[in-house]
Design an enzyme around this catalytic site. Structure first.
Site: not given
Ligand code: G6P
Length: 613
Positions: A2, A27, A77, A103-104, A486, A490, A493, A509, A608
């Site tokens: 947000c 955001r 968001w 926001n929160g 990573e 990527k 995402e 395994h 983000k």
């Protein structure tokens, strides 16, 4: 997670708000809205989906209704309530006189909602935020003063918030407060701003004031008042914002992500510039406040981070243990918080965060501070909450990163970790030749990164060939195991392909059961300690008909036939190789997502900076 903006001034507020929200889209982007003060009333406009939907909605309005010199805006968001128009912010009280953006998360919203319903409030949305709108309006009805109404209302809230509030009886002003969520005041001439982050206002001003937790501000076009929680006036420092508006341009690249990957050589040069002068001089880290004595007393290191920053932390474990001999634990912040962790004054705790705002990491670091550990923060935002909590700081200086998927900030974090590990090792009197060799490699890194970027068309061809697969496995051993994690992250995402990173030795395994011709395996191979072992794991995958892609600095002739495709990187010391290998994987993920037509810079469901736990 947000983004909020507020504007009071001589310009048409809606233009400034939309422009600000556009720069906060990283955001959240599932709905958006604005509230505009218009001749004694407040007009609210909201839309589900991308910000453009709100812009289109505003175009349909009577221009005289959206003309305003004061307004607030929000990009969402979703946490509480599906992302639809009703749940979008601004949220208003029953009579529509008070409206706010948030926001929160308000953790005790359910209890408060029941109390407010009993007092006659009618709720329209499923959000936690609407509780705050009713509560502040309820307090305002008693005092007729927005500042004390906000003060009294937030006392009843639990959780995290940044609020910007307007009331129809308080013309051309915004009242705002924050707790555990970011909010800054942009200081202009004949105009003032509020925003979750710098990009929203940098085009208009380079001066800002940061609000402390629980402070309340009232802004008009020519005045900024800041109140402490007891309503005494405060004089917060005006700070100079470090960014240039230029940093927010795509500079001709199709996506921010591609631009940011291409910035990596300069990011590395930047960060090395005032810290390594040559390979024989000791490293200088001016904001690391540990004395030689304190360094000698460090018995353990704990690294705490989330997402991509966590992967940088995992590389850190290999580097720090090897160079300093100090045991290192690495943990996701969200896990660290909920167990009895052992840290004391002989523990160095390193928090890594691009944004410096991630709620889980902030909570973990706050816990650790109480135990007396020295807290060192590695961040790209030295004005952030985490930076402010630090005892020592390593500013990674990567510049603003707009794309939601982290790229250049990751490389910058890796470099910071190498520098820190060498710095500690130098202070411990470790063998100079090993440390000097790594410094030598770091100084060569920018030109090697450039070599990879100049080979991007080959990586694009490989990406195109594999873009139709639904699953991927990434394998590596040793210091490149986090690179495999990573690379897989990527790809997940931004392309939504199911990709998983494994230590190559673990393939046998369990994961090996999944291998057949529909499962590409990407192996990272670097000449060094584990090269032959990873090659054996590649043989095992080859024997199960998996498609094999190699990312390597060397593949001997007898093994080349194992690989359906391989991407060669320049010669590099194994310890520094994650910085080169990851660049290949970033490009591969980028080109696959781009080929599939995905929204590369704003992947679905992600934000983000995640300011909720
Ligand atoms: C979000 C972002 C990730 C990032 C993570 C940690 O999930 O989408 O890209 O790695 O947060 O963020 P931080 O700012 O703490 O590095």
């Amino acid at each position: 997670m947000c983004g909020i903006v507020g504007y009071v001034g001589y310009q048409n507020a809606v233009d400034v708000l939309i422009d600000g929200l556009r720069h906060l889209e990283y955001r959240g982007y599932d709905s958006s809205g604005v509230a505009l003060y218009n001749g004694g009333k407040i007009n609210v406009y909201k839309a589900q989906g991308k910000l453009q939907n709100l812009v289109d909605e505003l175009k349909k309005q009577d221009p005289s209704e959206i003309k305003s010199n004061a307004g607030i805006g929000h990009i969402r968001w979703a946490t509480h309530g599906v992302p639809n128009q009703i749940n979008a912010h601004p949220q208003t009280c029953n009579c529509g006189g008070l409206t706010l953006v948030h926001n929160g998360i308000i953790e005790n919203y359910a209890e408060l909602k029941t109390e407010l319903e009993n007092a006659g409030c009618k709720f329209k949305s499923q959000t936690d935020t609407e509780v705050a709108a009713h509560l502040i309006a309820y307090e305002y009805a008693k005092t007729k003063d927005l500042i004390s109404a906000l003060k009294n209302a937030v006392k009843k809230l639990k959780g995290a918030w940044a609020f910007c509030v307007m009331h129809k009886n308080e013309p051309d002003c915004i009242v705002a407060t924050r707790k555990n969520a970011p909010l800054l005041i942009g200081v202009g001439e004949n105009e003032n701003f509020l925003a979750s982050d710098i990009p929203a206002i940098i085009k208009y001003t380079k001066k800002a004031i940061y609000l402390n937790d629980d402070q309340i501000t009232k802004i008009t076009k020519d005045k900024i008042e800041i109140y402490n929680p007891d309503l005494t006036l405060s004089q917060n420092k005006v700070e100079f914002l470090p960014f240039e508006p230029m940093a927010l341009s795509k500079m001709g690249y199709k996506h921010y992500m591609l631009k940011e990957i291409h910035e990596q050589p300069d990011v590395v040069r930047n960060i090395l510039q005032d810290k390594i002068f040559d390979e024989i001089s000791d490293i200088k880290l001016k904001d690391v406040k540990l004395t030689k004595e304190e360094i000698k007393n460090i018995k353990r290191i704990q690294i705490i981070a989330c997402g991509t920053s966590l992967h940088a932390g995992l590389v850190g474990k290999y580097v720090m243990e090897e160079l300093t001999g100090i045991p290192v634990d690495v943990e996701a912040s969200s896990e660290y918080i909920y167990r009895s962790t052992i840290a004391d004054k002989n523990t160095l705790v390193i928090g890594i965060s691009q944004s410096g705002e991630t709620a889980d990491t902030i909570t973990a670091i706050r816990q650790v501070k109480e135990k007396g550990a020295h807290v060192l923060i590695i961040t790209n935002r030295n004005e952030s909450m985490l930076a402010r909590l630090s005892d020592s700081l390593l500013h990674v200086n990567a510049g603003i990163e707009v794309s939601v998927a982290a790229t250049k900030s990751y490389i910058a974090q890796l470099i910071s970790i190498y520098l820190l590990a060498i710095f500690i090792a130098e202070n411990l009197g470790k063998e100079k030749s090993i440390l000097n060799n790594i410094k030598h490699e770091l100084l060569l890194l920018p030109s090697k990164l450039e070599a990879i970027l100049s080979n991007a068309s080959h990586i694009r061809d490989v990406a195109k060939k594999y873009s139709g697969y639904k699953n991927f496995i990434f394998i590596a051993r040793g210091i490149n195991y986090p690179t495999a994690l990573e690379g897989a992250l990527k790809l997940k995402e931004i392309s939504y392909i199911n990709a998983t990173g494994y230590p190559a030795g673990e393939l046998k395994h369990g994961p090996i059961a999944m291998l057949d011709e529909t499962m590409p395996v990407l192996a990272i191979l670097n000449e060094g300690r584990v090269y032959d072992k990873v090659m054996s794991n590649c043989e095992e995958a080859y024997a199960r008909q998996a498609k094999l892609i190699g990312v390597a600095n060397y593949i001997d002739d007898k093994h080349k036939q194992l690989f359906d495709d391989y991407i060669l990187i320049p010669e590099i010391l194994d310890m520094v190789s994650p910085a080169l290998n990851v660049t290949v994987l970033q490009l591969l993920a980028y080109y696959i997502a781009e080929y599939l037509g995905k929204d590369v810079d704003q992947p679905r469901n992600l934000a983000k900076s995640v300011t909720v736990e």
